[in-house]
Write a protein that holds these residues in place. Structure first.
Motif, PDB file in Angstrom:
ATOM      1  N   ASN A  25       0.848  -1.186   0.000  1.00  0.00           N
ATOM      2  CA  ASN A  25       0.000   0.000   0.000  1.00  0.00           C
ATOM      3  C   ASN A  25       0.889   1.243   0.000  1.00  0.00           C
ATOM      4  OD1 ASN A  25      -1.627   2.220   1.310  1.00  0.00           O
ATOM      5  ND2 ASN A  25      -3.189   0.653   1.096  1.00  0.00           N
ATOM      6  N   GLU A  26       0.593   2.191  -0.887  1.00  0.00           N
ATOM      7  CA  GLU A  26       1.395   3.420  -1.041  1.00  0.00           C
ATOM      8  C   GLU A  26       1.565   4.199   0.262  1.00  0.00           C
ATOM      9  OE1 GLU A  26       3.095   4.905  -3.621  1.00  0.00           O
ATOM     10  OE2 GLU A  26       2.767   3.062  -4.764  1.00  0.00           O
ATOM     11  N   ALA A  27       0.555   4.186   1.118  1.00  0.00           N
ATOM     12  CA  ALA A  27       0.591   4.964   2.359  1.00  0.00           C
ATOM     13  C   ALA A  27       1.688   4.494   3.314  1.00  0.00           C
ATOM     14  CB  ALA A  27      -0.763   4.902   3.061  1.00  0.00           C
ATOM     15  N   PHE A  28       2.219   3.285   3.102  1.00  0.00           N
ATOM     16  CA  PHE A  28       3.212   2.737   4.022  1.00  0.00           C
ATOM     17  C   PHE A  28       4.611   2.641   3.416  1.00  0.00           C
ATOM     18  CE2 PHE A  28      -0.874   1.442   5.583  1.00  0.00           C
ATOM     19  CZ  PHE A  28      -0.762   1.683   6.943  1.00  0.00           C
ATOM     20  N   LYS A  29       4.766   3.010   2.155  1.00  0.00           N
ATOM     21  CA  LYS A  29       6.083   2.960   1.519  1.00  0.00           C
ATOM     22  C   LYS A  29       7.024   3.939   2.208  1.00  0.00           C
ATOM     23  CE  LYS A  29       5.040   0.931  -2.856  1.00  0.00           C
ATOM     24  NZ  LYS A  29       4.929   1.004  -4.284  1.00  0.00           N
ATOM     25  N   GLY A  30       8.184   3.440   2.598  1.00  0.00           N
ATOM     26  CA  GLY A  30       9.174   4.253   3.277  1.00  0.00           C
ATOM     27  C   GLY A  30       8.908   4.436   4.766  1.00  0.00           C
ATOM     28  N   ARG A  31       7.778   3.922   5.249  1.00  0.00           N
ATOM     29  CA  ARG A  31       7.452   4.066   6.675  1.00  0.00           C
ATOM     30  C   ARG A  31       7.346   2.731   7.402  1.00  0.00           C
ATOM     31  NH1 ARG A  31       3.059   6.205   8.823  1.00  0.00           N
ATOM     32  NH2 ARG A  31       1.625   5.322   7.301  1.00  0.00           N
ATOM     33  N   SER A  32       7.440   1.632   6.685  1.00  0.00           N
ATOM     34  CA  SER A  32       7.299   0.318   7.315  1.00  0.00           C
ATOM     35  C   SER A  32       8.577  -0.490   7.123  1.00  0.00           C
ATOM     36  CB  SER A  32       6.108  -0.430   6.729  1.00  0.00           C
ATOM     37  OG  SER A  32       6.253  -0.594   5.335  1.00  0.00           O
ATOM     38  N   SER A  33       8.949  -1.221   8.171  1.00  0.00           N
ATOM     39  CA  SER A  33      10.151  -2.042   8.096  1.00  0.00           C
ATOM     40  C   SER A  33      10.093  -3.144   9.147  1.00  0.00           C
ATOM     41  CB  SER A  33      11.407  -1.188   8.313  1.00  0.00           C
ATOM     42  OG  SER A  33      11.374  -0.557   9.583  1.00  0.00           O
ATOM     43  N   MET A  34      10.965  -4.114   8.958  1.00  0.00           N
ATOM     44  CA  MET A  34      11.129  -5.175   9.947  1.00  0.00           C
ATOM     45  C   MET A  34      12.561  -5.075  10.459  1.00  0.00           C
ATOM     46  SD  MET A  34       8.963  -8.273   8.175  1.00  0.00           S
ATOM     47  CE  MET A  34       9.309  -9.464   9.437  1.00  0.00           C
ATOM     48  N   PHE A  35      12.926  -5.938  11.370  1.00  0.00           N
ATOM     49  CA  PHE A  35      14.250  -5.939  11.968  1.00  0.00           C
ATOM     50  C   PHE A  35      15.023  -7.163  11.492  1.00  0.00           C
ATOM     51  CE2 PHE A  35      11.236  -3.849  14.789  1.00  0.00           C
ATOM     52  CZ  PHE A  35      11.870  -2.627  15.042  1.00  0.00           C
ATOM     53  N   PRO A  36      15.797  -7.026  10.378  1.00  0.00           N
ATOM     54  CA  PRO A  36      16.485  -8.185   9.792  1.00  0.00           C
ATOM     55  C   PRO A  36      17.355  -8.960  10.786  1.00  0.00           C
ATOM     56  CG  PRO A  36      16.707  -6.274   8.369  1.00  0.00           C
ATOM     57  CD  PRO A  36      16.073  -5.799   9.648  1.00  0.00           C
ATOM     58  N   ASP A  37      17.991  -8.257  11.716  1.00  0.00           N
ATOM     59  CA  ASP A  37      18.867  -8.915  12.677  1.00  0.00           C
ATOM     60  C   ASP A  37      18.099  -9.734  13.718  1.00  0.00           C
ATOM     61  OD1 ASP A  37      17.956  -6.319  13.447  1.00  0.00           O
ATOM     62  OD2 ASP A  37      19.367  -6.297  15.116  1.00  0.00           O
ATOM     63  N   LYS A  38      16.789  -9.532  13.814  1.00  0.00           N
ATOM     64  CA  LYS A  38      15.977 -10.257  14.800  1.00  0.00           C
ATOM     65  C   LYS A  38      15.208 -11.434  14.195  1.00  0.00           C
ATOM     66  CE  LYS A  38      15.412  -6.337  17.900  1.00  0.00           C
ATOM     67  NZ  LYS A  38      14.439  -5.538  18.659  1.00  0.00           N
ATOM     68  N   LEU A  39      15.202 -11.544  12.857  1.00  0.00           N
ATOM     69  CA  LEU A  39      14.449 -12.612  12.193  1.00  0.00           C
ATOM     70  C   LEU A  39      14.913 -14.007  12.617  1.00  0.00           C
ATOM     71  CD1 LEU A  39      14.126 -11.177   8.569  1.00  0.00           C
ATOM     72  CD2 LEU A  39      12.339 -11.317  10.307  1.00  0.00           C
ATOM     73  N   LYS A  40      16.204 -14.192  12.815  1.00  0.00           N
ATOM     74  CA  LYS A  40      16.740 -15.502  13.198  1.00  0.00           C
ATOM     75  C   LYS A  40      16.183 -15.988  14.533  1.00  0.00           C
ATOM     76  CE  LYS A  40      20.919 -15.949  10.523  1.00  0.00           C
ATOM     77  NZ  LYS A  40      20.377 -16.870   9.569  1.00  0.00           N
ATOM     78  N   ASN A  41      15.737 -15.033  15.370  1.00  0.00           N
ATOM     79  CA  ASN A  41      15.178 -15.379  16.683  1.00  0.00           C
ATOM     80  C   ASN A  41      13.650 -15.444  16.654  1.00  0.00           C
ATOM     81  OD1 ASN A  41      17.793 -15.364  17.821  1.00  0.00           O
ATOM     82  ND2 ASN A  41      17.703 -13.159  18.026  1.00  0.00           N
ATOM     83  N   GLY A  42      13.060 -15.352  15.458  1.00  0.00           N
ATOM     84  CA  GLY A  42      11.607 -15.451  15.336  1.00  0.00           C
ATOM     85  C   GLY A  42      10.857 -14.159  15.586  1.00  0.00           C
ATOM     86  N   ASP A  43      11.575 -13.041  15.659  1.00  0.00           N
ATOM     87  CA  ASP A  43      10.930 -11.738  15.864  1.00  0.00           C
ATOM     88  C   ASP A  43      10.592 -11.145  14.503  1.00  0.00           C
ATOM     89  OD1 ASP A  43      10.138  -9.119  16.426  1.00  0.00           O
ATOM     90  OD2 ASP A  43      11.684  -8.816  17.952  1.00  0.00           O
ATOM     91  N   ILE A  44       9.303 -11.158  14.162  1.00  0.00           N
ATOM     92  CA  ILE A  44       8.853 -10.648  12.870  1.00  0.00           C
ATOM     93  C   ILE A  44       7.982  -9.399  13.063  1.00  0.00           C
ATOM     94  CG2 ILE A  44       9.120 -12.789  11.573  1.00  0.00           C
ATOM     95  CD1 ILE A  44       6.196 -13.435  12.122  1.00  0.00           C
TER      96      ILE A  44
END
Length: 130
Positions: A77-96
């Protein structure tokens, strides 16, 4: 007749998604950054999983999509481009968990964290104050 209804209900439930936990609520003020929590239990490496964050009331509904740990923008959705992200360094621990930056009043709503392959979903209600 009752046996048929019971069998239909059992079959219908079998294909339904599982909720990882009960829904929860997160509060943020306009302009703040907020994290919508979503953690796999038990902890599991999510770096190679597809994770979909969305809101059913949006078109397109996707707020953020991660394919194998990489941001996927095609259906976002255009309204969230550049404002949404995840934490790549936490993915290995199941934090999504999802981070929303510069929260807007229009961000109010019920967000769904979904793992298609696992058929698991989790809901977070974001309440934005003024």
């Amino acid at each position: 007749m009752a046996v048929i209804v019971l069998l239909l209900l059992m079959c219908a439930r079998k294909g339904q998604s599982q909720e990882m936990d009960s829904s929860q609520s997160v509060t943020a003020m306009v302009g703040e950054d907020v994290v919508l929590p979503c953690v796999l239990e038990p902890p599991k490496d999510a770096s190679q999983m597809t994770v979909e964050w969305g809101r059913a009331d949006l078109k397109p509904r996707f707020v953020f999509v991660s394919l194998n740990g990489q941001k996927y923008l095609a259906d976002q959705n255009e309204a969230f481009k550049g404002r949404s992200s995840m934490f790549p360094d936490k993915l290995k621990n199941g934090d999504i968990s999802l981070k929303l930056s510069d929260v807007r009043h229009s961000d109010n709503g019920r967000y769904r964290c979904y793992l298609p392959k696992e058929k698991k979903e989790y809901f977070v209600e974001l309440v934005v104050g003024k």
